[in-house]
Design a protein around this motif. Structure first.
Motif, PDB file in Angstrom:
ATOM      1  N   TRP A  73       0.818  -1.209   0.000  1.00 48.36           N
ATOM      2  CA  TRP A  73       0.000   0.000   0.000  1.00 48.36           C
ATOM      3  C   TRP A  73       0.853   1.261   0.000  1.00 48.36           C
ATOM      4  CZ3 TRP A  73      -4.807   1.012  -1.149  1.00 48.36           C
ATOM      5  CH2 TRP A  73      -5.768   0.016  -1.071  1.00 48.36           C
ATOM      6  N   ILE A  74       1.899   1.253   0.820  1.00 44.20           N
ATOM      7  CA  ILE A  74       2.796   2.418   0.896  1.00 44.20           C
ATOM      8  C   ILE A  74       3.501   2.635  -0.435  1.00 44.20           C
ATOM      9  CG2 ILE A  74       4.911   3.307   1.954  1.00 44.20           C
ATOM     10  CD1 ILE A  74       3.987   1.997   4.573  1.00 44.20           C
ATOM     11  N   ALA A  75       3.972   1.541  -1.056  1.00 50.08           N
ATOM     12  CA  ALA A  75       4.648   1.658  -2.352  1.00 50.08           C
ATOM     13  C   ALA A  75       3.706   2.191  -3.418  1.00 50.08           C
ATOM     14  CB  ALA A  75       5.207   0.290  -2.762  1.00 50.08           C
ATOM     15  N   SER A  76       2.454   1.727  -3.402  1.00 56.22           N
ATOM     16  CA  SER A  76       1.460   2.196  -4.382  1.00 56.22           C
ATOM     17  C   SER A  76       1.185   3.688  -4.201  1.00 56.22           C
ATOM     18  CB  SER A  76       0.153   1.407  -4.226  1.00 56.22           C
ATOM     19  OG  SER A  76       0.376   0.030  -4.456  1.00 56.22           O
ATOM     20  N   ILE A  77       1.044   4.101  -2.958  1.00 57.47           N
ATOM     21  CA  ILE A  77       0.787   5.516  -2.669  1.00 57.47           C
ATOM     22  C   ILE A  77       1.968   6.374  -3.099  1.00 57.47           C
ATOM     23  CG2 ILE A  77       0.437   7.205  -0.816  1.00 57.47           C
ATOM     24  CD1 ILE A  77      -1.121   5.001   0.687  1.00 57.47           C
ATOM     25  N   GLN A  78       3.188   5.877  -2.844  1.00 57.16           N
ATOM     26  CA  GLN A  78       4.385   6.624  -3.228  1.00 57.16           C
ATOM     27  C   GLN A  78       4.472   6.786  -4.751  1.00 57.16           C
ATOM     28  OE1 GLN A  78       7.450   4.320  -1.286  1.00 57.16           O
ATOM     29  NE2 GLN A  78       7.549   5.725   0.460  1.00 57.16           N
ATOM     30  N   LEU A  79       4.157   5.717  -5.486  1.00 59.33           N
ATOM     31  CA  LEU A  79       4.177   5.795  -6.958  1.00 59.33           C
ATOM     32  C   LEU A  79       3.145   6.801  -7.463  1.00 59.33           C
ATOM     33  CD1 LEU A  79       4.597   2.041  -7.980  1.00 59.33           C
ATOM     34  CD2 LEU A  79       6.264   3.888  -8.286  1.00 59.33           C
ATOM     35  N   LEU A  80       1.973   6.814  -6.839  1.00 60.37           N
ATOM     36  CA  LEU A  80       0.929   7.756  -7.228  1.00 60.37           C
ATOM     37  C   LEU A  80       1.373   9.190  -6.968  1.00 60.37           C
ATOM     38  CD1 LEU A  80      -1.949   8.327  -8.187  1.00 60.37           C
ATOM     39  CD2 LEU A  80      -2.718   8.041  -5.812  1.00 60.37           C
ATOM     40  N   ILE A  81       2.004   9.406  -5.815  1.00 65.87           N
ATOM     41  CA  ILE A  81       2.493  10.750  -5.471  1.00 65.87           C
ATOM     42  C   ILE A  81       3.564  11.209  -6.451  1.00 65.87           C
ATOM     43  CG2 ILE A  81       3.772  12.088  -3.746  1.00 65.87           C
ATOM     44  CD1 ILE A  81       2.335  10.448  -1.593  1.00 65.87           C
ATOM     45  N   LEU A  82       4.462  10.297  -6.821  1.00 60.29           N
ATOM     46  CA  LEU A  82       5.522  10.641  -7.776  1.00 60.29           C
ATOM     47  C   LEU A  82       4.937  11.017  -9.135  1.00 60.29           C
ATOM     48  CD1 LEU A  82       8.236   7.914  -7.025  1.00 60.29           C
ATOM     49  CD2 LEU A  82       8.150  10.276  -6.248  1.00 60.29           C
ATOM     50  N   PHE A  83       3.902  10.285  -9.572  1.00 61.37           N
ATOM     51  CA  PHE A  83       3.268  10.597 -10.852  1.00 61.37           C
ATOM     52  C   PHE A  83       2.571  11.956 -10.792  1.00 61.37           C
ATOM     53  CE2 PHE A  83      -0.406  10.454 -13.753  1.00 61.37           C
ATOM     54  CZ  PHE A  83       0.253  10.224 -14.949  1.00 61.37           C
ATOM     55  N   VAL A  84       1.907  12.237  -9.683  1.00 62.97           N
ATOM     56  CA  VAL A  84       1.228  13.522  -9.517  1.00 62.97           C
ATOM     57  C   VAL A  84       2.238  14.672  -9.550  1.00 62.97           C
ATOM     58  CG1 VAL A  84      -0.070  14.966  -7.887  1.00 62.97           C
ATOM     59  CG2 VAL A  84      -0.755  12.591  -8.273  1.00 62.97           C
ATOM     60  N   ILE A  85       3.381  14.472  -8.904  1.00 62.09           N
ATOM     61  CA  ILE A  85       4.420  15.510  -8.909  1.00 62.09           C
ATOM     62  C   ILE A  85       4.974  15.694 -10.314  1.00 62.09           C
ATOM     63  CG2 ILE A  85       6.745  16.090  -8.080  1.00 62.09           C
ATOM     64  CD1 ILE A  85       6.043  14.660  -5.480  1.00 62.09           C
ATOM     65  N   TYR A  86       5.195  14.581 -11.003  1.00 57.59           N
ATOM     66  CA  TYR A  86       5.738  14.631 -12.366  1.00 57.59           C
ATOM     67  C   TYR A  86       4.812  15.406 -13.298  1.00 57.59           C
ATOM     68  CZ  TYR A  86       7.514  12.937 -16.867  1.00 57.59           C
ATOM     69  OH  TYR A  86       8.018  12.869 -18.143  1.00 57.59           O
ATOM     70  N   VAL A  87       3.532  15.064 -13.262  1.00 52.97           N
ATOM     71  CA  VAL A  87       2.555  15.743 -14.114  1.00 52.97           C
ATOM     72  C   VAL A  87       2.254  17.138 -13.590  1.00 52.97           C
ATOM     73  CG1 VAL A  87       0.164  15.700 -14.941  1.00 52.97           C
ATOM     74  CG2 VAL A  87       1.511  13.593 -14.922  1.00 52.97           C
ATOM     75  N   GLY A  88       2.075  17.235 -12.278  1.00 49.82           N
ATOM     76  CA  GLY A  88       1.693  18.506 -11.672  1.00 49.82           C
ATOM     77  C   GLY A  88       2.702  19.607 -11.856  1.00 49.82           C
ATOM     78  N   TYR A  89       3.984  19.285 -11.885  1.00 47.03           N
ATOM     79  CA  TYR A  89       5.025  20.302 -12.070  1.00 47.03           C
ATOM     80  C   TYR A  89       4.768  21.086 -13.351  1.00 47.03           C
ATOM     81  CZ  TYR A  89       9.643  22.270 -13.095  1.00 47.03           C
ATOM     82  OH  TYR A  89      10.675  23.130 -13.427  1.00 47.03           O
ATOM     83  N   PHE A  90       4.552  20.384 -14.448  1.00 49.64           N
ATOM     84  CA  PHE A  90       4.360  21.042 -15.747  1.00 49.64           C
ATOM     85  C   PHE A  90       2.976  21.695 -15.839  1.00 49.64           C
ATOM     86  CE2 PHE A  90       7.640  17.859 -16.476  1.00 49.64           C
ATOM     87  CZ  PHE A  90       8.589  18.601 -17.159  1.00 49.64           C
ATOM     88  N   VAL A  91       1.960  21.030 -15.292  1.00 55.37           N
ATOM     89  CA  VAL A  91       0.605  21.588 -15.356  1.00 55.37           C
ATOM     90  C   VAL A  91       0.530  22.898 -14.584  1.00 55.37           C
ATOM     91  CG1 VAL A  91      -1.798  21.248 -14.672  1.00 55.37           C
ATOM     92  CG2 VAL A  91      -0.529  19.364 -15.694  1.00 55.37           C
ATOM     93  N   ILE A  92       1.033  22.908 -13.364  1.00 49.44           N
ATOM     94  CA  ILE A  92       0.938  24.097 -12.510  1.00 49.44           C
ATOM     95  C   ILE A  92       1.698  25.268 -13.112  1.00 49.44           C
ATOM     96  CG2 ILE A  92       1.606  25.067 -10.281  1.00 49.44           C
ATOM     97  CD1 ILE A  92       1.026  22.284  -9.072  1.00 49.44           C
ATOM     98  N   PHE A  93       2.950  25.043 -13.489  1.00 49.63           N
ATOM     99  CA  PHE A  93       3.757  26.148 -14.008  1.00 49.63           C
ATOM    100  C   PHE A  93       3.223  26.653 -15.347  1.00 49.63           C
ATOM    101  CE2 PHE A  93       7.242  24.827 -11.068  1.00 49.63           C
ATOM    102  CZ  PHE A  93       7.451  26.070 -10.503  1.00 49.63           C
ATOM    103  N   GLU A  94       2.900  25.749 -16.263  1.00 48.76           N
ATOM    104  CA  GLU A  94       2.449  26.184 -17.589  1.00 48.76           C
ATOM    105  C   GLU A  94       1.086  26.867 -17.526  1.00 48.76           C
ATOM    106  OE1 GLU A  94       2.641  22.966 -20.364  1.00 48.76           O
ATOM    107  OE2 GLU A  94       4.832  22.989 -20.469  1.00 48.76           O
ATOM    108  N   THR A  95       0.281  26.532 -16.531  1.00 45.27           N
ATOM    109  CA  THR A  95      -1.010  27.194 -16.369  1.00 45.27           C
ATOM    110  C   THR A  95      -0.847  28.570 -15.731  1.00 45.27           C
ATOM    111  OG1 THR A  95      -2.140  25.052 -16.123  1.00 45.27           O
ATOM    112  CG2 THR A  95      -3.320  27.012 -15.383  1.00 45.27           C
ATOM    113  N   ILE A  96      -0.086  28.643 -14.651  1.00 48.89           N
ATOM    114  CA  ILE A  96       0.086  29.911 -13.930  1.00 48.89           C
ATOM    115  C   ILE A  96       0.946  30.884 -14.715  1.00 48.89           C
ATOM    116  CG2 ILE A  96       1.064  30.973 -11.844  1.00 48.89           C
ATOM    117  CD1 ILE A  96       0.317  28.454 -10.324  1.00 48.89           C
ATOM    118  N   TRP A  97       2.003  30.381 -15.347  1.00 47.97           N
ATOM    119  CA  TRP A  97       2.945  31.243 -16.074  1.00 47.97           C
ATOM    120  C   TRP A  97       2.631  31.326 -17.560  1.00 47.97           C
ATOM    121  CZ3 TRP A  97       8.469  29.940 -13.804  1.00 47.97           C
ATOM    122  CH2 TRP A  97       8.544  30.465 -12.509  1.00 47.97           C
ATOM    123  N   GLN A  98       1.399  31.058 -17.937  1.00 47.56           N
ATOM    124  CA  GLN A  98       0.948  31.229 -19.315  1.00 47.56           C
ATOM    125  C   GLN A  98       1.849  30.515 -20.331  1.00 47.56           C
ATOM    126  OE1 GLN A  98      -1.881  32.630 -19.954  1.00 47.56           O
ATOM    127  NE2 GLN A  98      -2.313  33.449 -17.929  1.00 47.56           N
ATOM    128  N   GLY A  99       2.026  29.211 -20.120  1.00 45.04           N
ATOM    129  CA  GLY A  99       2.761  28.404 -21.088  1.00 45.04           C
ATOM    130  C   GLY A  99       4.250  28.283 -20.835  1.00 45.04           C
TER     131      GLY A  99
END
Length: 258
Positions: A73-99
């Motif tokens: 369970w811990i490993a699954s949660i960690q993998l999910l968090i890593l994926f969210v960070i990976y995707v979220g980094y680009f989504v957050i910056f490109e949305t807030i900083w207009q691309g």
């Protein structure tokens, strides 16, 4: 190979804009910077995650829980968090900083939509979700190299392109005395910094080509662009007896002086 591939886009206002595509070199450089920053964030999260996991397992053991099941369970949660960070980094910056991400901002490139307008959450999310596919076996790089619009898979799906940053340059555009005075007023009363390079490019193209337009087309387009510019820079009131074209000239001048 073309290092400075140009592309023409038509905006919803029927204004044609020319851009230099970012190119695989600039995009790779920006991505390297982003991955370095992302790795530092990831390292911090991993250190915190390991410490938290150890504490959680100790608590689980104290209550007689199954170690193997807890670890899964811990490993699954960690993998999910890593994926969210990976995707979220680009989504957050490109949305807030207009691309733009930190890497793109440093290299001076930007993601925009196919119609020349700024990207929104929908486009940035699609680009980020398909990034792992593009990174696999350098698929994205190959698509950029061999496609006319230099698009990776995420760009095709999201309807975006990556361009070199549009800079304010000293174009030969005649401006009225009214516009010059109004430009000073805008610098004090409006937030010119909210005007994106793409917005400036639309205004510049209009001013360059307005003399070739019919009178009716010029009136309609100038009013539409002036209304949009006024909303972007947060101007609540404009001086009386100022035409839409003079207002756009003033915005153009103020942007160059900011």
């Amino acid at each position: 190979m073309k290092f400075f591939n140009r592309i023409s886009l038509e905006t919803p206002e029927s204004v044609e804009l020319d851009f230099n595509l970012a190119g695989v070199g600039n995009r790779a450089y920006a991505l390297l910077i982003d991955y370095i920053i992302w790795s530092l964030i990831l390292l911090f999260v991993l250190i915190f995650g390991i410490f938290f996991s150890i504490q959680l397992l100790d608590i689980w053991k104290a209550f007689g829980g199954d170690d193997e099941q807890a670890s899964l369970w811990i490993a699954s949660i960690q993998l999910l968090i890593l994926f969210v960070i990976y995707v979220g980094y680009f989504v957050i910056f490109e949305t807030i900083w207009q691309g733009q991400t930190p890497g793109k901002r440093y290299v001076k490139i930007r993601v925009i939509r196919d119609d020349g307008r700024p990207v929104r959450l929908q486009q940035t999310t699609l680009r980020a979700l398909f990034r792992p596919v593009d990174d696999t076996l350098f698929i994205g790089m190959l698509l950029i190299l061999f496609s006319k619009k230099e698009k990776r898979l995420g760009d095709w799906i999201a309807g975006t392109i990556v361009i070199q940053e549009v800079k304010a340059v000293a174009d030969i555009i005649s401006t009225s005395e009214t516009a010059k005075k109004l430009a000073n007023y805008l610098l004090e009363e409006a937030d010119i910094s909210q005007l994106l390079p793409e917005d400036f490019a639309v205004i510049r193209e209009y001013l360059q080509r307005s003399k070739l337009m019919t009178k009716q087309a010029k009136i309609e387009l100038s009013k539409k662009l002036a209304s949009q510019a006024k909303e972007i820079i947060g101007l609540t009131q404009t001086p009386q007896k100022v035409s839409a074209t003079e207002f756009l000239e003033a915005v153009y001048l103020a942007y160059q002086q900011k």
